[in-house]
Scaffold this motif. Structure first.
Motif, PDB file in Angstrom:
ATOM      1  N   CYS A 171       0.843  -1.204   0.000  1.00  0.00           N
ATOM      2  CA  CYS A 171       0.000   0.000   0.000  1.00  0.00           C
ATOM      3  C   CYS A 171       0.877   1.252   0.000  1.00  0.00           C
ATOM      4  CB  CYS A 171      -0.869  -0.017   1.259  1.00  0.00           C
ATOM      5  SG  CYS A 171      -1.775   1.513   1.522  1.00  0.00           S
ATOM      6  N   PRO A 172       0.622   2.209  -0.903  1.00  0.00           N
ATOM      7  CA  PRO A 172       1.449   3.428  -0.924  1.00  0.00           C
ATOM      8  C   PRO A 172       1.406   4.179   0.402  1.00  0.00           C
ATOM      9  CG  PRO A 172      -0.228   3.487  -2.673  1.00  0.00           C
ATOM     10  CD  PRO A 172      -0.406   2.196  -1.942  1.00  0.00           C
ATOM     11  N   GLN A 173       0.317   4.017   1.132  1.00  0.00           N
ATOM     12  CA  GLN A 173       0.202   4.737   2.421  1.00  0.00           C
ATOM     13  C   GLN A 173       0.505   3.820   3.599  1.00  0.00           C
ATOM     14  OE1 GLN A 173       0.060   7.514   1.415  1.00  0.00           O
ATOM     15  NE2 GLN A 173      -1.373   7.756  -0.259  1.00  0.00           N
ATOM     16  N   SER A 174       0.931   2.595   3.353  1.00  0.00           N
ATOM     17  CA  SER A 174       1.218   1.615   4.415  1.00  0.00           C
ATOM     18  C   SER A 174       0.060   1.523   5.420  1.00  0.00           C
ATOM     19  CB  SER A 174       2.509   1.976   5.160  1.00  0.00           C
ATOM     20  OG  SER A 174       3.587   2.059   4.267  1.00  0.00           O
ATOM     21  N   PRO A 209      -2.836   0.280   7.895  1.00  0.00           N
ATOM     22  CA  PRO A 209      -2.934  -0.899   8.779  1.00  0.00           C
ATOM     23  C   PRO A 209      -4.201  -1.695   8.500  1.00  0.00           C
ATOM     24  CG  PRO A 209      -3.532   1.085   9.984  1.00  0.00           C
ATOM     25  CD  PRO A 209      -3.170   1.529   8.600  1.00  0.00           C
ATOM     26  N   ILE A 210      -4.213  -2.375   7.365  1.00  0.00           N
ATOM     27  CA  ILE A 210      -5.424  -3.052   6.887  1.00  0.00           C
ATOM     28  C   ILE A 210      -5.792  -4.241   7.767  1.00  0.00           C
ATOM     29  CG2 ILE A 210      -6.353  -4.380   4.931  1.00  0.00           C
ATOM     30  CD1 ILE A 210      -4.468  -2.470   3.187  1.00  0.00           C
ATOM     31  N   SER A 211      -4.785  -5.003   8.194  1.00  0.00           N
ATOM     32  CA  SER A 211      -5.105  -6.222   8.959  1.00  0.00           C
ATOM     33  C   SER A 211      -5.735  -5.884  10.311  1.00  0.00           C
ATOM     34  CB  SER A 211      -3.872  -7.095   9.130  1.00  0.00           C
ATOM     35  OG  SER A 211      -2.934  -6.446   9.945  1.00  0.00           O
ATOM     36  N   LYS A 271      -8.247   7.592   4.213  1.00  0.00           N
ATOM     37  CA  LYS A 271      -6.793   7.608   3.983  1.00  0.00           C
ATOM     38  C   LYS A 271      -6.402   6.855   2.717  1.00  0.00           C
ATOM     39  CE  LYS A 271      -5.889   7.739   8.956  1.00  0.00           C
ATOM     40  NZ  LYS A 271      -5.329   9.008   9.323  1.00  0.00           N
ATOM     41  N   CYS A 272      -7.263   5.966   2.262  1.00  0.00           N
ATOM     42  CA  CYS A 272      -6.974   5.106   1.108  1.00  0.00           C
ATOM     43  C   CYS A 272      -7.112   5.905  -0.190  1.00  0.00           C
ATOM     44  CB  CYS A 272      -7.966   3.943   1.123  1.00  0.00           C
ATOM     45  SG  CYS A 272      -8.114   3.074  -0.433  1.00  0.00           S
ATOM     46  N   VAL A 273      -6.100   5.811  -1.055  1.00  0.00           N
ATOM     47  CA  VAL A 273      -6.147   6.563  -2.308  1.00  0.00           C
ATOM     48  C   VAL A 273      -6.753   5.735  -3.450  1.00  0.00           C
ATOM     49  CG1 VAL A 273      -4.251   8.090  -1.683  1.00  0.00           C
ATOM     50  CG2 VAL A 273      -3.745   5.982  -2.920  1.00  0.00           C
ATOM     51  N   GLY A 274      -7.329   4.604  -3.087  1.00  0.00           N
ATOM     52  CA  GLY A 274      -8.088   3.834  -4.075  1.00  0.00           C
ATOM     53  C   GLY A 274      -7.261   3.294  -5.213  1.00  0.00           C
ATOM     54  N   CYS A 275      -6.032   2.879  -4.925  1.00  0.00           N
ATOM     55  CA  CYS A 275      -5.153   2.441  -6.015  1.00  0.00           C
ATOM     56  C   CYS A 275      -5.370   0.975  -6.380  1.00  0.00           C
ATOM     57  CB  CYS A 275      -3.698   2.668  -5.639  1.00  0.00           C
ATOM     58  SG  CYS A 275      -3.109   1.571  -4.345  1.00  0.00           S
ATOM     59  N   GLY A 276      -5.853   0.184  -5.431  1.00  0.00           N
ATOM     60  CA  GLY A 276      -6.114  -1.234  -5.722  1.00  0.00           C
ATOM     61  C   GLY A 276      -4.912  -2.146  -5.654  1.00  0.00           C
ATOM     62  N   ARG A 277      -3.771  -1.608  -5.212  1.00  0.00           N
ATOM     63  CA  ARG A 277      -2.570  -2.467  -5.144  1.00  0.00           C
ATOM     64  C   ARG A 277      -2.770  -3.617  -4.167  1.00  0.00           C
ATOM     65  NH1 ARG A 277       3.024   0.325  -3.851  1.00  0.00           N
ATOM     66  NH2 ARG A 277       2.739   2.213  -5.043  1.00  0.00           N
ATOM     67  N   CYS A 278      -3.491  -3.361  -3.085  1.00  0.00           N
ATOM     68  CA  CYS A 278      -3.678  -4.368  -2.043  1.00  0.00           C
ATOM     69  C   CYS A 278      -4.391  -5.605  -2.584  1.00  0.00           C
ATOM     70  CB  CYS A 278      -4.446  -3.768  -0.870  1.00  0.00           C
ATOM     71  SG  CYS A 278      -5.862  -2.797  -1.384  1.00  0.00           S
ATOM     72  N   ASP A 279      -5.297  -5.408  -3.546  1.00  0.00           N
ATOM     73  CA  ASP A 279      -6.011  -6.550  -4.128  1.00  0.00           C
ATOM     74  C   ASP A 279      -5.039  -7.540  -4.738  1.00  0.00           C
ATOM     75  OD1 ASP A 279      -8.246  -5.167  -3.483  1.00  0.00           O
ATOM     76  OD2 ASP A 279      -8.900  -4.778  -5.536  1.00  0.00           O
ATOM     77  N   VAL A 282     -13.490  -4.647   0.284  1.00  0.00           N
ATOM     78  CA  VAL A 282     -13.839  -4.860   1.688  1.00  0.00           C
ATOM     79  C   VAL A 282     -13.858  -3.511   2.428  1.00  0.00           C
ATOM     80  CG1 VAL A 282     -12.983  -5.890   3.839  1.00  0.00           C
ATOM     81  CG2 VAL A 282     -13.061  -7.255   1.744  1.00  0.00           C
ATOM     82  N   ILE A 283     -12.840  -2.684   2.157  1.00  0.00           N
ATOM     83  CA  ILE A 283     -12.798  -1.363   2.800  1.00  0.00           C
ATOM     84  C   ILE A 283     -14.065  -0.579   2.436  1.00  0.00           C
ATOM     85  CG2 ILE A 283     -11.591   0.876   2.898  1.00  0.00           C
ATOM     86  CD1 ILE A 283      -8.981  -0.597   2.194  1.00  0.00           C
ATOM     87  N   GLU A 284     -14.415  -0.619   1.159  1.00  0.00           N
ATOM     88  CA  GLU A 284     -15.556   0.173   0.704  1.00  0.00           C
ATOM     89  C   GLU A 284     -16.879  -0.371   1.225  1.00  0.00           C
ATOM     90  OE1 GLU A 284     -13.490   2.713   0.046  1.00  0.00           O
ATOM     91  OE2 GLU A 284     -15.165   3.298  -1.230  1.00  0.00           O
TER      92      GLU A 284
HETATM   93  S1  SF4 Z   1      -6.406   0.713  -2.431  1.00  0.00           S
HETATM   94 FE1  SF4 Z   1      -5.345  -0.628  -0.983  1.00  0.00          FE
HETATM   95  S2  SF4 Z   1      -3.166  -0.333  -1.409  1.00  0.00           S
HETATM   96 FE2  SF4 Z   1      -4.256   1.381  -2.365  1.00  0.00          FE
HETATM   97  S3  SF4 Z   1      -4.270   3.022  -0.815  1.00  0.00           S
HETATM   98 FE3  SF4 Z   1      -6.159   1.850  -0.542  1.00  0.00          FE
HETATM   99  S4  SF4 Z   1      -5.654   0.337   1.009  1.00  0.00           S
HETATM  100 FE4  SF4 Z   1      -3.712   1.121   0.225  1.00  0.00          FE
END
Ligand code: SF4
Ligand code: SF4
Lengths: 187, 790
Positions: B410-413, B415-417, B437-445, B457-459
């Motif tokens: 995650c670009p913002q690191s 604390p998802i877990s 705080k999430c920039v909606g990049c989708g990298r975590c997926d 899940v966040i949404e």
């Molecule tokens: S979409 Fe996932 S990786 Fe990207 S900012 Fe949000 S939580 Fe972090």
């Protein structure tokens, strides 16, 4: 392989800060030269021996356990560059701590003419922790490539742009590692 | 002799450059300064002056170069590669390339609009941006011409395009090698970026009826919770108003605004509301993936810039047809511009095609609302969304093994877990915090080894806060009008208005959108003039105070202290930079045409304006910042800005870099470091605020102004860093510079520092670097001095 025999189990309490020495942010791979993973005694001894060491701490020192270690290192006589907004945690601690912008600090450390935070000259060793990961990583890439200063990360993350670094650590191991560094410092 | 447009020199009069505007125009354009249409090294002397004080600081993201087939070359430790370039040179080359990309983006946007608007309205369509004589400040200063019609901008974009080609050429291996000259060229690209943006916004303001310097522009609704998802929903994504304008016109003509919801994502949204105030805004680029995955859009219309590369893939999963309306982004889709609207609609509704390229604006205008009316009921009946249902959500959060791989990617690191663990116990509050705080990049997926679709899940967990996400933003007003400058210019130059803070750029914030709101609220209460644009302008309007009011509702939009102005979309950033030119011209009577160096020198030394791109992510944002730097405006970015690889940082301890000349007699004066930096980052908002106050100091401040600025610098540092700044005293020139409320206390501290003070008269006798001199004419340019001392 991580499988351990019973005799190794005994040693599990001894912390190993050289494990997981891969860039904490997965894509942060700068090039052929990446930090050597070290045990805490190494930065501890180097700090103790350095003529002009500097500890840099940033906005991520707000938890009680981490802050206590910053204070302990400051009390051991190490000058502190307090970057980001970290000074607010150190203001009343009676340390030799100076606010400085991290980006500016990275630039000044590369300049042999910089008189240092206290006007007494530059530094021969920089040690850091508690700074936003990618921010620290970028800032020290300037030192890695454009200065001769030794840079050691004692943060809980592996920092490839440092000369030496811990691997990626769990919080309890990180705190224990800081304690081992502190144990090497002059009382 | 036939006169052609352009510049020429008469034999024997080599120092006089004559510039001819349109052939047959009423008046010939005569530049007033020495550098109309500067070539790629035409302003190099000025650039060197900047670079020598504000040294480029390189923070490479990679230590190798792989531009040519000699490589990959290892440049670690500033080694040279096979072609001879070292890491410093390579980093500077990258700074140039990034600036070129940004400048090309805005200028190509301008070119697309210009061709279209000339075709539609004719090249003689008059420019009208509001109550201004200085209608195109950047064009005048760079080109040395005063455009009157939209056709007059043709040679301006010709110039930009030609210069950008020259600059691109210098980045080829075996061309430019010196970091210093790469930087000068990057500054040139930044300046071209400002020019391209000015053209784009002036022509759309003039032709499309956008607000013209309107301090009372109406409010637009903004947020992920503003649309009625039961109606068919059209979402336009990107930056270019051309296509959305036709959709809005068609809907207007057919009375469809109560039947179809239409809104924008990113800067297209700004310009849609400027075009038709019925349009709405979902938010910044950070909301693109989140909103698409919600399943609410029934049709997606893309144009250009800040459009995610995976939009088609994401939309296709949810049967949302994509209409690509700009040649720059075509996603491999078929070009159906020559087909009938009904045939295209049939293929999209049936799913035969996931989307189309459609470049005929009339057809776009008709097709999109018709398509939405068909797709809406079909999609809503199926309940298409990427978000998990309640049961699925519970299962997903229990799958988390706390491996932290998502956090590491995650670009913002974030604390998802921790949020997953809390959700297992029914507590969604941590996810609700992450949503902002999430920039909606989708990298975590991609990173989750347990195959949890983390963003979904966040949404899903944040539906309560998303429903309440309803803000207000004052629609983009365009330029600052000349009368406003006349009223405020003096306060700015003397410092009695503490500064202009321009919150610009994108949403890659280090700690959520709320930070921007908090910073603006703090600074506006301190009477700074706050100007916003782009995604920052949107994010400022997303939050409310305890009475339910947004900052735009609380603070008026005039260019005076304590006001909040939104200029508009990304390209309207040009007006923010141009405001400083207006101050130099209108307040100080400086000549603008072809006179960049003198204007920039004036701005650097006298106009306390600072740009803040707290969430800058794009090449465009870097180009804008670099252009502002060439104009003498400091820029601060958030910590992600270190990944741009280059900053311009001043060294206060190098006294010799802080010499300026006094324009009255050319004498050398050693000044306080003001402004201290030209491009720098801060780690957190608490660090940022005192830094902003400091960067507003200018050598020209009078004592009242300096005392006001010093008050804010000291107070903000004490409030957020819990300390008196270490360097406050170097900004004190005499006792009148001291903040009134703290004068006694500060004087004592100066005494302790060894300054000589007459305690009875409360006067400083010795200590300051220099005296206050109200007639001081600070300049960095020797030729601007009346008489240069040897
Ligand atoms: S979409 Fe996932 S990786 Fe990207 S900012 Fe949000 S939580 Fe972090
Ligand atoms: S990557 Fe997946 S399993 Fe690992 S912590 Fe993140 S959500 Fe949990």
């Amino acid at each position: 392989m991580n499988a351990k025999n019973p005799s190794e189990k005994q040693e599990e309490k001894v912390i190993d800060t050289t494990r997981q020495a891969v860039p904490y942010q997965t894509g942060n791979i700068p090039g052929p030269k990446m930090a050597r993973a070290v045990m805490p005694a190494v930065p501890g001894k180097m700090l103790a021996r350095a003529k002009r060491p500097l500890l840099i701490v940033g906005s991520k020192i707000d938890s009680e356990d981490v802050l206590a270690r910053v204070v302990a290192m400051g009390k051991a006589g190490i000058q502190i560059a307090s970057v980001g907004d970290s000074y607010k945690y150190l203001a009343d601690k009676g340390l030799d701590a100076h606010y400085m912008n991290m980006h500016a600090l990275a630039s000044y450390l590369c300049d042999p003419q910089w008189p240092g935070l206290d006007g007494k000259g530059g530094y021969d060793l920089v040690v850091f922790f508690g700074i936003t990961y990618y921010y620290a990583s970028q800032a020290i890439s300037a030192l890695k490539n454009f200065s001769n200063i030794k840079v050691i990360s004692i943060d809980k993350y592996y920092h490839p742009n440092a000369d030496m670094s811990f691997g990626n650590l769990k919080q309890d191991v990180f705190i224990a590692a800081l304690d081992e560094v502190i144990a090497q410092l002059p009382k | 002799m036939t006169l052609k447009k352009g510049s020429f020199v008469i034999e024997g009069l080599e120092n006089v450059q004559i510039n001819i505007g349109k052939v047959g125009a009423e008046e010939e354009e005569i530049a007033q300064g020495p550098t109309p249409r500067p070539e790629i090294i035409g302003l190099r002397d000025w650039d060197y002056r900047i670079i020598d004080r504000y040294n480029p600081v390189y923070t490479p993201t990679g230590d190798t170069c792989d531009f040519c087939t000699y490589g990959k070359c290892d440049l670690t430790g500033n080694k040279e590669g096979a072609c001879g370039i070292d890491l410093e040179g390579q980093s500077a080359r990258q700074a140039l390339m990034v600036s070129i990309m940004g400048a090309a983006c805005h200028s190509a946007h301008g070119r697309h609009l210009l061709n279209y608007l000339i075709k539609k309205y004719g090249e003689d369509f008059k420019i009208d941006v509001g109550p201004s004589n200085l209608q195109a400040p950047l064009t005048e200063t760079i080109m040395g011409i005063q455009p009157k019609t939209i056709g007059d901008f043709r040679p301006v974009l010709d110039y930009v395009e030609e210069q950008l080609t020259q600059l691109i050429a210098t980045t080829n291996t075996g061309q430019e090698g010196a970091a210093r000259d790469f930087e000068s060229k990057a500054l040139h690209a930044g300046m071209l970026d400002l020019l391209g943006m000015e053209v784009a916004d002036i022509i759309q303001i003039s032709c499309l009826g956008f607000p013209k310097s309107d301090e009372k522009a109406p409010m637009a609704e903004i947020g992920m919770g503003i649309l009625d998802p039961k109606k068919p929903v059209v979402i336009c994504v990107g930056h270019n108003i051309a296509a959305p304008a036709y959709i809005l016109d068609y809907m207007d003509k057919n009375g469809q605004f109560d039947k179809i919801e239409i809104a924008g994502l990113c800067c297209t949204a700004h310009d849609m509301t400027r075009y038709n105030k019925t349009a709405k805004i979902i938010g910044s680029m950070s909301k693109e993936l989140k909103y698409i995955r919600s399943g609410i859009p029934d049709v997606l219309v893309t144009d250009e810039q800040c459009v995610r590369a995976d939009i088609l893939k994401e939309a296709q999963k949810l049967h949302i047809p994509v209409i690509a309306t700009n040649e720059k982004i075509t996603y491999g889709l078929p070009d159906r511009s020559n087909d009938s609207v009904d045939a295209i609609i049939d293929d999209l509704v049936s799913g035969k095609q996931p989307g189309v390229v459609l470049l005929d604006f009339e057809k776009i205008g008709e097709l999109v609302p018709k398509l939405a009316m068909k797709m809406g009921p079909i999609r809503k009946a199926k309940g298409l969304t990427a978000l998990p249902g309640d049961e699925e959500f519970k299962k997903l959060v229990t799958k988390c093994t706390k491996c932290l791989q998502c956090t590491r990617d995650c670009p913002q690191s974030l604390p998802i877990s921790d949020a997953m663990a809390a959700a297992v116990n029914g507590d969604l509050s941590l996810f609700e915090i992450l949503h902002d705080k999430c920039v909606g990049c989708g990298r975590c997926d991609y990173s989750c080894p347990a195959d949890i679709p983390v963003l979904n899940v966040i949404e899903k967990a944040s539906q309560r806060v998303i429903r309440e996400e309803k803000g207000k933003m004052r629609i983009g007003r365009g330029q600052i009008g000349d009368p406003e400058i006349r009223e405020e210019g003096r306060n700015l130059v003397l410092g009695t208005t503490p500064g202009v803070l321009a919150f610009v750029g994108c949403g890659n914030y280090p700690d959520g959108t709320k930070d921007v709101y908090d910073i603006v609220e703090e600074m506006i209460q301190r009477s700074y003039i706050i100007i916003t644009s782009g995604c920052s302008a949107m994010d400022v309007g997303m939050f409310k105070d305890k009475d339910g009011k947004t900052l735009y509702e609380r603070y008026p939009g005039r260019f005076v202290k304590g006001n909040l102005l939104n200029t508009g979309s990304c390209v309207s950033n040009a007006h923010i930079a141009a405001t400083t030119i207006k101050v130099a011209s209108i307040f100080a009577g400086r000549k603008t045409k072809g006179n960049w160096e003198e204007i920039a020198d004036y701005v650097l030394n006298r106009v306390g304006a600072v740009g803040i791109a707290w969430g800058a992510y794009s090449q465009k944002a870097f180009a804008i910042g670099t252009g502002c730097n060439r104009l003498g405006i400091p820029v601060v970015t958030g910590p992600h800005g270190t990944k741009y690889r280059r900053a311009f940082i001043g060294k206060p301890y190098r006294k010799e870099t802080w010499n300026v000349l006094d324009g009255r007699d050319g004498s050398v004066i050693n000044i306080e470091p003001a402004p201290e930096h030209l491009m720098i980052t801060a780690e957190t908002k608490d660090e940022l605020m005192p830094l902003l106050a400091k960067l507003c100091f200018r050598p020209s401040d009078n004592s009242l102004g300096r005392a006001i600025k010093l008050t804010h610098y000291i107070e903000l540092s004490e409030k957020y860093l819990k300390k008196l700044p270490d360097d406050w005293h170097i900004y004190v020139r005499n006792e009148a510079d001291l903040p009134v409320a703290k004068r006694e206390q500060l004087m004592k501290l100066l005494g302790e520092k060894g300054w000589k003070i007459d305690w009875e008269k409360k006067k400083i006798l010795e200590g300051p670097l220099r005296k206050v001199d109200v007639s001081f004419q600070p300049t960095n340019v020797p030729r601007l001095c009346k008489e240069v001392k040897k």
